[in-house]
Scaffold this motif. Structure first.
Motif, PDB file in Angstrom:
ATOM      1  N   ARG A  46       3.773  -6.928  -7.259  1.00  0.00           N
ATOM      2  CA  ARG A  46       3.505  -5.949  -8.313  1.00  0.00           C
ATOM      3  C   ARG A  46       4.344  -4.690  -8.070  1.00  0.00           C
ATOM      4  O   ARG A  46       4.902  -4.113  -9.000  1.00  0.00           O
ATOM      5  N   TYR A  94      -3.221  -2.492   5.437  1.00  0.00           N
ATOM      6  CA  TYR A  94      -3.842  -1.860   4.273  1.00  0.00           C
ATOM      7  C   TYR A  94      -4.386  -0.471   4.586  1.00  0.00           C
ATOM      8  O   TYR A  94      -4.279   0.441   3.769  1.00  0.00           O
ATOM      9  N   PHE A  95      -5.019  -0.340   5.758  1.00  0.00           N
ATOM     10  CA  PHE A  95      -5.848   0.857   5.928  1.00  0.00           C
ATOM     11  C   PHE A  95      -5.450   1.803   7.049  1.00  0.00           C
ATOM     12  O   PHE A  95      -5.685   2.987   6.950  1.00  0.00           O
ATOM     13  N   TYR A 113       0.911 -10.738  -0.880  1.00  0.00           N
ATOM     14  CA  TYR A 113       2.204 -11.020  -1.528  1.00  0.00           C
ATOM     15  C   TYR A 113       2.152 -10.629  -3.003  1.00  0.00           C
ATOM     16  O   TYR A 113       3.103 -10.068  -3.551  1.00  0.00           O
ATOM     17  N   THR A 144       0.820  -1.211   0.000  1.00  0.00           N
ATOM     18  CA  THR A 144       0.000   0.000   0.000  1.00  0.00           C
ATOM     19  C   THR A 144       0.856   1.264   0.000  1.00  0.00           C
ATOM     20  O   THR A 144       0.581   2.213  -0.752  1.00  0.00           O
ATOM     21  N   GLU A 192       2.236   1.687  -3.409  1.00  0.00           N
ATOM     22  CA  GLU A 192       1.202   2.161  -4.344  1.00  0.00           C
ATOM     23  C   GLU A 192       0.990   3.664  -4.182  1.00  0.00           C
ATOM     24  O   GLU A 192       0.721   4.379  -5.153  1.00  0.00           O
TER      25      GLU A 192
END
Lengths: 248, 645, 221
Positions: free
Chosen positions: B184, B457-458, B179, B59, B62
């Motif tokens: 990515r 993630y958050f 993973y 994350t 990204e």
């Protein structure tokens, strides 16, 4: 139980290696195979010898760290069983057991029984994912997935990336590994937008790592501790052909 | 002699003072943002690639940060999150069975025996629904119904079916999802991945975490990595007990080194024990394997009435068997909560009625279930578990009763963090099982995966951005005196381990440490026992540093050295674990003090004295730790004693 | 080009060319059986093979087109096989010191050697019956007598028998393998493809061997 272990010993990637025999006079049938190596290592340590290096972690058959070739069979004689889940009771008193690392040009030996499997990671990095940046996801129920498709995806997603398929294949091929990922993601509606590019990129990465091709011997699926079927390779071929013919 | 010092109270100052359902929104709104164009110039170290670490690394990358990530395994896909079987909770209320964010929050606080921070737990419940969406989008193949929608089940005695699952491999599927997202970003060049590299120490400069010292496990090379912030996602410390259901290499070194550098360690005595594990088969035992507790739905637990009865189970007549859970807890029978089932098994074994090697096991018998449902139905429901049991023990559970025994499974304690998940070292964030934040004294089934992913993630990403936006970062390089000193210390420690050349192996010390902790600080803890352990542990630590034998050198692949380094930290952590257990003179959740029980043997909490989280400051090796209490307030979920009798 | 460079691409080429050869062999085998109708019929048939397409095409143009296509097919099959085999051998340079017990059948095991054997056999076969270089009778147009003269010698028949057994084994694995490579295989079809592969293998081996065996047994002379 008395067992003789003939183990591949190799000090480093560039060093020559050889099989060395060790006696374990007090093996217990209830030991796991890795515990057998632990017991040997405890003794070697106290005797001032270098203990045997091997990969292992969860020791419950799911992390995919462990894996050695035992008497010519990846993960040993028991079907659907990783090395860590194999137990000494699968052998008989007095047995001589040959223990070797995974063999493939793409899996260099690092030390003793430990090999470098980073090639498998690079295959995934080439496209073994669905591009869904965190936060961008739609409501989970917005796309129903028929149960048979979800089941196929799941069966293939259970691959633990141990590399036994490569080790067992006479060509050192990673087709079963790659096909499991392609089948997992390409069968799901969420994976559809990248369906063609995914398979093309994965196969290109797989070839670039030096893995051999598939000659449909089926040794991979026989060695696979998770039972990934040979059918997945047919799916990979189909997906590859489809993508090569320019269908999105 | 006091075994600890009392320091000032500590408080979380980051959760906004608004109604609980608005806190997370308010916090995110108050958080400073980093201009997307500037993010590239900020680097973040993430240690660990489990659910929390993998999700966080992906994350943050990204979002544009430069992520430098580490794992000791050969691949970021192997962290022990992968072994979680049951499922992941989320307040989706797809079943329309009365679930809600509030109910998940309520259940978690109550399940945690009122020792968790309400703000954090509420946010966890809020975030849970997004996790499912995210994972489905990534291609996680959750179980589905024939209509194509997601299936859920009720788990661990919860009244609503809010647990999403992927057969018995939910952890694996979620981890593969994280993973893949991470892969990515590695491919895109946003994550610099260092596999087979283990953190040795935390670099703290001017009071802020600025990097780590790490060792390449293949070459032995020790390097420094500098960044603007450090995220520890290194999992729990269950392996301090030597035998646990954790992966063999799971360790506490990262959090322990951070603790030594100033991060407070909260509630180490909150450890969870799982009742249905496969018992040890001998001294060679290297780890324990858990079997889903769903087995207790149809299996009956019993022991022979006569101590020392060595007859095979089929030779023991019905009236010489004691179905002790059904006898003591007629209301719940075999389905009592994990800690009660575990303790009851221990009590039976202490009475000499245990079965199997060393008398450390009780029977879990499916004979009645097979008679009632037929073998085919039992196979349909439990086939996988029975096969696993057969593979490990060589016994066929369709013919002979299984043997089970409790084992350490999860650690609720961990580094203390505030609402932002930041430890007491600014810039050092701690996520997943490595922190103490959400489960209080006891974790509910299927909540570990939820917390790891929520954090990664958050929750972490916006709070990390806030930290970066709020601070200036001077350039630091390897020649900085603090960096050089940390490297020297880490290197010196390894050199010292190698130079002892004693007479005992690393594992023999680890095993002894585990036995002491299991006996005195395991399922039931007493003042006498803990004091005994605290007498023995420093001796063991000193003996370790005097007579451990670590072969080989530091300049190459050396698994003995890796283990020795981890065990040296476990030895220190073990002492803190006992100190925390000794100071908490109440029973709560996974912590049972024999002095604090009701007349019928149930755990008794002491909210007047202990309604706080215990955050420990490092007091030096062998020194006296300093206790900082974070008082816990329960404005939404009202304090109540649980009762299963 | 990317397709040809990839392992799966080359395997696809092998599968398609293999199936084309299989098709040719079926026709070839059926044509051979014409020998049981006697020399006149057989020689007439042999002559017709050279004039297929006439008068649309000039006399033996079709024959040359077919020969050209077959050569391309054989070359593509062989080149892919060679390149893939080299790659496969390179991918696994170290053998296990404990012999690996193969679970796959013999047919799978001998694909490479079988392929080489068949390539050598085809050369011999062309020298025997097409160019007539090695044929004892060796008269152009006397197809029937050419066949009888070769197969009257026991060891020629033995060579043919051995080659056709290799051919059968090659087809047994190759046909199923092609289905797998082209992605037609599914768990539901796997058995069908395996049965079809074995049937084709037996059919072609027996069909081809009837002629030399009959000659040797004196049924055709």
């Amino acid at each position: 139980m008395k067992l003789t272990l003939r183990i591949w010993r190799q000090a480093g990637p560039a060093e020559p290696g050889r099989m060395v025999a060790y006696e374990v006079p007090d093996a217990n049938p209830d030991m796991s195979f890795l515990e057998l190596l632990d017991v040997l290592n405890e003794r070697l340590t106290l005797e001032g010898e270098d203990p045997v290096t091997f990969d292992h972690d969860c020791r419950e058959g799911i992390c995919g760290s462990c894996g050695v070739v035992i008497n010519g069979q990846a993960h040993g004689p028991r079907a659907l069983t990783t090395t860590c889940q194999l137990h000494v009771r699968s052998f008989a008193d007095g047995d001589v057991i040959d223990i070797e690392p995974w063999r493939s040009v793409a899996f260099g030996v690092l030390k003793d029984l430990m090999v470098d499997r980073s090639g498998l990671d690079r295959i995934i990095q080439a496209g073994g994912y669905i591009s869904a940046p965190t936060g961008s996801a739609p409501e989970a129920h917005s796309t129903p997935v028929p149960k048979p498709i979800a089941d196929t995806a799941f069966d293939n997603a259970t691959c633990i990336g141990c590399g036994a398929c490569v080790a067992a294949c006479p060509n050192g091929s990673a087709m079963l590994f790659t096909s499991a990922k392609v089948t997992h993601l390409n069968s799901l509606p969420q994976g559809a937008p990248e369906r063609a590019s995914r398979v093309l990129n994965l196969v290109e990465a797989m070839d670039a790592e030096g893995f051999g091709g598939c000659t449909n011997t089926g040794e991979c699926t026989n060695a696979c501790p998770k039972g990934i079927p040979l059918d997945s390779i047919a799916t990979l071929n189909r997906e590859y052909l489809r993508a090569s013919l320019g269908r999105k | 002699m006091s075994f600890y010092k009392l320091g000032d109270d500590i408080a979380d100052t980051t959760a906004p003072d608004v109604p609980i359902e608005q806190r997370w929104d308010k916090r995110r709104f108050d958080a400073k943002l980093v201009n997307p164009a500037n993010r590239r110039r900020h680097s973040v170290i993430v240690v660990g690639t489990g659910l929390a670490g993998g999700a966080a690394g992906a994350t943050l990358a990204e979002q544009g940060y430069h992520v430098i990530q580490f794992c000791y395994q050969d691949s970021p896909r192997r962290a022990h999150s992968i072994a979680a079987q049951g499922g992941i909770n989320a307040a989706k209320n797809y079943r329309n069975d009365g679930d809600s964010v509030y109910r998940l929050f309520y259940d978690t606080v109550k399940g945690g025996d009122f020792r968790a921070r309400e703000s954090n737990v509420y946010r966890l419940a809020q975030t849970s629904t997004q996790i499912i969406d995210q994972c489905v989008a990534q291609g996680v193949p959750f179980a589905r119904e024939y209509g194509g929608l997601l299936d859920t089940r009720s788990f661990g005695g919860v009244q609503v079916a809010r647990t999403f699952y992927a057969r018995g491999q939910t952890g694996q599927q979620l981890l593969i999802g994280a993973y893949q997202a991470l892969s990515r970003q590695i491919d895109a060049g946003n994550v610099e991945m260092h596999a087979r590299t283990e953190m040795l120490d935390l670099i703290v400069i001017d009071g802020r975490a600025r990097g780590i010292v790490a060792r390449d496990l293949i070459t032995g090379e020790i390097s420094t990595y500098i960044a603007d912030a450090v995220v520890l996602a290194t999992g729990g410390y269950g392996n301090v007990f030597y035998l646990s259901t954790n992966a063999k290499n799971s360790n506490a070194s990262a959090i322990w080194r951070a603790h030594r550098r100033g991060a407070y360690f909260a509630n180490p005595c909150y450890t969870q024990i799982h009742p249905t594990c496969i018992p040890r088969s001998g001294d060679h035992q290297s780890k324990l394997t858990l079997m889903s507790e769903s087995l207790r739905n149809d299996g009956r637990i019993w022991v022979p009435k006569n101590p020392g009865d060595t007859r095979s189970p089929d030779q023991i007549p019905e009236d010489e068997r004691d179905y002790y859970l059904e006898r003591i807890y007629p209301g719940f029978g075999n389905l009592v909560p994990r800690d009660i089932a575990s303790r009851a098994a221990k009590n039976q074994c202490d009475l000499g009625r245990g079965v199997g090697p060393g008398g450390l096991g009780v029977f879990l018998d499916f004979a009645d279930a097979i008679k009632r449902m037929g073998e085919a139905a039992v196979r349909e429901k439990y086939g996988n578990l029975f096969e696993m049991y057969d593979r490990i023990t060589g016994e066929d559970p369709y013919k002979v009763p299984m043997r089970i025994y409790p084992a350490i499974h999860y650690t609720m304690g961990g580094l203390w963090v505030d609402y932002d998940l930041q430890s007491t070292i600014p810039g050092c964030f701690v996520i997943g099982e490595a922190n103490f934040s959400d489960h209080g004294a006891n974790r509910l089934g299927a909540s570990a995966l939820m917390q790891g992913l929520a954090d990664g993630y958050f929750v972490l990403p916006p709070m990390l951005g806030n930290y970066i936006a709020s601070n200036k970062f001077d350039k630091v390089d390897a020649s900085h005196p603090e960096v050089a000193a940390t490297v020297a210390e880490a290197t010196g420690r390894l050199d010292r381990l190698l130079s002892i050349d004693g007479v005992r192996t690393v594992d023999s010390f680890h095993r002894e440490l585990g036995e002491i902790l299991w006996d005195e600080c395991g399922m039931a803890r007493s003042e006498d026992g803990l004091r005994k352990a605290l007498g023995r542990l420093p001796e063991l630590r000193e003996e370790f540093w005097r007579s451990v034998k670590v072969p080989g050198t530091g300049a190459s692949l050396n698994q003995s050295l890796e283990r020795a380094n981890r065990v040296s930290d476990f030895l220190e952590l073990g002492e803190l674990l006992c100190v925390d257990a000794l100071h908490r003179e109440e029973s709560c959740g996974g912590h049972f003090r024999v002095e604090s029980q009701t007349p019928d043997g149930e755990a008794r909490r002491d909210d007047d004295r202990f309604a706080y989280a215990a955050a420990w400051e490092f007091g030096g090796t062998g020194g006296t730790p300093i206790l900082h209490r974070e008082p816990l307030e329960f404005d939404y979920v009202h304090l109540a004693q649980r009762n299963y009798a | 080009m990317n397709f040809w460079r990839s392992t799966i691409g080359k395997k696809t080429v092998m599968a398609v060319t293999g199936l084309l050869m299989l098709l040719f062999l079926i026709v070839h085998m059926l044509g051979n059986l014409k020998i049981f109708f006697g020399p006149t019929d057989f020689d007439h048939y042999a002559h017709w093979l050279r004039t297929i397409g006439d008068p649309v095409l000039h006399e033996s143009w079709y024959l040359w087109i077919q020969r050209f296509v077959l050569v391309v097919v054989v070359v593509l099959h062989a080149v892919s096989a060679y390149q893939l085999s080299r790659r496969d051998l390179k991918a696994r340079p170290t053998k296990y010191s404990h012999h690996q017990r193969a679970k796959a059948g013999y047919a799978t095991h001998i694909m490479r050697y079988g392929g080489i054997t068949l390539a050598l056999f085809i050369i011999y076969h062309i020298l025997d019956f097409t160019t007539l270089t090695l044929n004892r009778h060796g008269v152009d147009g006397d197809a029937y007598d050419n066949v009888v003269s070769s197969f009257s010698v026991w060891w020629v028949t033995v060579i043919y028998i051995a080659a056709m057994i290799f051919l059968g084994l090659h087809i047994q694995h190759g046909f199923w393998s092609a289905a797998q490579t082209l992605g037609y295989n599914r768990p539901s079809r796997d058995r069908t493809f395996k049965v079809a592969a074995t049937s084709l293998a037996v059919l072609l081996t027996v069909g081809f061997l009837i002629v030399p065996v009959s000659v040797l047994a004196g049924l055709v002379d």
